[in-house]
Write an enzyme that holds these catalytic residues in place. Structure first.
Site, PDB file in Angstrom:
ATOM      1  N   ASN A 244      13.475  -8.228   1.500  1.00  0.00           N
ATOM      2  CA  ASN A 244      12.352  -9.161   1.453  1.00  0.00           C
ATOM      3  C   ASN A 244      11.579  -8.899   0.168  1.00  0.00           C
ATOM      4  O   ASN A 244      11.235  -7.751  -0.138  1.00  0.00           O
ATOM      5  CB  ASN A 244      11.441  -8.951   2.669  1.00  0.00           C
ATOM      6  CG  ASN A 244      12.169  -9.253   3.969  1.00  0.00           C
ATOM      7  OD1 ASN A 244      12.975 -10.176   4.029  1.00  0.00           O
ATOM      8  ND2 ASN A 244      11.901  -8.474   5.004  1.00  0.00           N
TER       9      ASN A 244
ATOM     10  N   HIS B  31      13.218  -1.952  -0.823  1.00  0.00           N
ATOM     11  CA  HIS B  31      14.117  -1.462   0.232  1.00  0.00           C
ATOM     12  C   HIS B  31      15.027  -2.587   0.676  1.00  0.00           C
ATOM     13  O   HIS B  31      14.643  -3.751   0.673  1.00  0.00           O
ATOM     14  CB  HIS B  31      13.338  -0.902   1.418  1.00  0.00           C
ATOM     15  CG  HIS B  31      12.319  -1.851   1.986  1.00  0.00           C
ATOM     16  ND1 HIS B  31      11.097  -2.044   1.389  1.00  0.00           N
ATOM     17  CD2 HIS B  31      12.358  -2.666   3.075  1.00  0.00           C
ATOM     18  CE1 HIS B  31      10.410  -2.934   2.091  1.00  0.00           C
ATOM     19  NE2 HIS B  31      11.162  -3.342   3.108  1.00  0.00           N
TER      20      HIS B  31
ATOM     21  N   GLY C  96       7.931 -11.776   3.813  1.00  0.00           N
ATOM     22  CA  GLY C  96       8.000 -10.790   4.894  1.00  0.00           C
ATOM     23  C   GLY C  96       7.993  -9.344   4.431  1.00  0.00           C
ATOM     24  O   GLY C  96       8.180  -8.442   5.249  1.00  0.00           O
ATOM     25  N   GLN C  97       7.776  -9.106   3.142  1.00  0.00           N
ATOM     26  CA  GLN C  97       7.742  -7.708   2.677  1.00  0.00           C
ATOM     27  C   GLN C  97       6.403  -7.079   3.058  1.00  0.00           C
ATOM     28  O   GLN C  97       5.342  -7.565   2.667  1.00  0.00           O
ATOM     29  CB  GLN C  97       7.939  -7.627   1.153  1.00  0.00           C
ATOM     30  CG  GLN C  97       8.009  -6.177   0.660  1.00  0.00           C
ATOM     31  CD  GLN C  97       8.232  -6.057  -0.849  1.00  0.00           C
ATOM     32  OE1 GLN C  97       8.207  -7.053  -1.580  1.00  0.00           O
ATOM     33  NE2 GLN C  97       8.440  -4.833  -1.300  1.00  0.00           N
TER      34      GLN C  97
HETATM   35  P1  AMP Z   1       9.636  -5.155   5.142  1.00  0.00           P
HETATM   36  O1  AMP Z   1       8.817  -5.885   6.178  1.00  0.00           O
HETATM   37  O2  AMP Z   1      10.807  -5.900   4.630  1.00  0.00           O
HETATM   38  O3  AMP Z   1       8.726  -4.634   4.035  1.00  0.00           O
HETATM   39  O4  AMP Z   1      10.236  -3.896   5.882  1.00  0.00           O
HETATM   40  C1  AMP Z   1       9.511  -2.724   6.080  1.00  0.00           C
HETATM   41  C2  AMP Z   1      10.203  -2.001   7.198  1.00  0.00           C
HETATM   42  O5  AMP Z   1       9.756  -0.663   7.187  1.00  0.00           O
HETATM   43  C3  AMP Z   1       9.912  -2.553   8.601  1.00  0.00           C
HETATM   44  O6  AMP Z   1      11.125  -2.968   9.198  1.00  0.00           O
HETATM   45  C4  AMP Z   1       9.266  -1.372   9.322  1.00  0.00           C
HETATM   46  O7  AMP Z   1       9.675  -1.289  10.665  1.00  0.00           O
HETATM   47  C5  AMP Z   1       9.755  -0.198   8.510  1.00  0.00           C
HETATM   48  N1  AMP Z   1       8.921   0.986   8.517  1.00  0.00           N
HETATM   49  C6  AMP Z   1       7.607   1.071   8.286  1.00  0.00           C
HETATM   50  N2  AMP Z   1       7.191   2.355   8.344  1.00  0.00           N
HETATM   51  C7  AMP Z   1       8.291   3.097   8.609  1.00  0.00           C
HETATM   52  C8  AMP Z   1       8.529   4.484   8.789  1.00  0.00           C
HETATM   53  N3  AMP Z   1       7.543   5.387   8.696  1.00  0.00           N
HETATM   54  N4  AMP Z   1       9.789   4.909   9.073  1.00  0.00           N
HETATM   55  C9  AMP Z   1      10.790   3.998   9.168  1.00  0.00           C
HETATM   56  N5  AMP Z   1      10.635   2.675   8.990  1.00  0.00           N
HETATM   57  C10 AMP Z   1       9.388   2.222   8.727  1.00  0.00           C
END
Ligand code: AMP
Length: 112
Positions: free
Chosen positions: A85, A98, A91-92
């Protein structure tokens, strides 16, 4: 970056379930999985997102995708979705580049 949650995971300051690591990339299980397999693959270098990457990151971007393929292969996963994203409107929510590696269920296309 000081206040970046993924930088803290990379440094070990915040615990996570790391499934893969090399000199350039770390991969760990998503805290809120959207599929039976949901792994986040991140560069150790802090880059906000794909749009913020530059020519000097070209090799690194390739390494992330190759890490995704290796993680999938080592887990006997043949079919997977790899999503990044870019920007809050897409949605980021974490501003450290990542890719989401997701597998183990059917995925719709076009994605919602
Ligand atoms: P996005 O919404 O594409 O930025 O994805 C961020 C992702 O990070 C989401 O799917 C969250 O569930 C995940 N996330 C946030 N904090 C953590 C964490 N401490 N450990 C593992 N995943 C996380």
């Amino acid at each position: 970056m000081n206040d970046c949650i993924f930088c803290k995971i990379i440094s070990g300051e915040i615990k996570s379930q790391i499934v893969y690591e090399d000199d350039f990339v770390v991969a760990f299980k998503d805290l809120n999985p959207q599929a039976p397999t949901h792994i986040l693959i991140v560069p150790k270098k802090h880059i906000e997102n794909i749009a913020a990457a530059s020519e000097e990151d070209a090799l690194l971007l390739g390494k992330i995708q190759l890490a995704a393929a290796k993680i999938a292969k080592d887990s006997n996963i043949k079919d997977f979705r790899l999503v990044a994203n870019n920007g809050k409107g897409a949605g980021q929510s974490v501003m450290h580049l990542h890719y989401h590696l997701m597998a183990g269920r059917r995925f719709l296309w076009p994605a919602g």
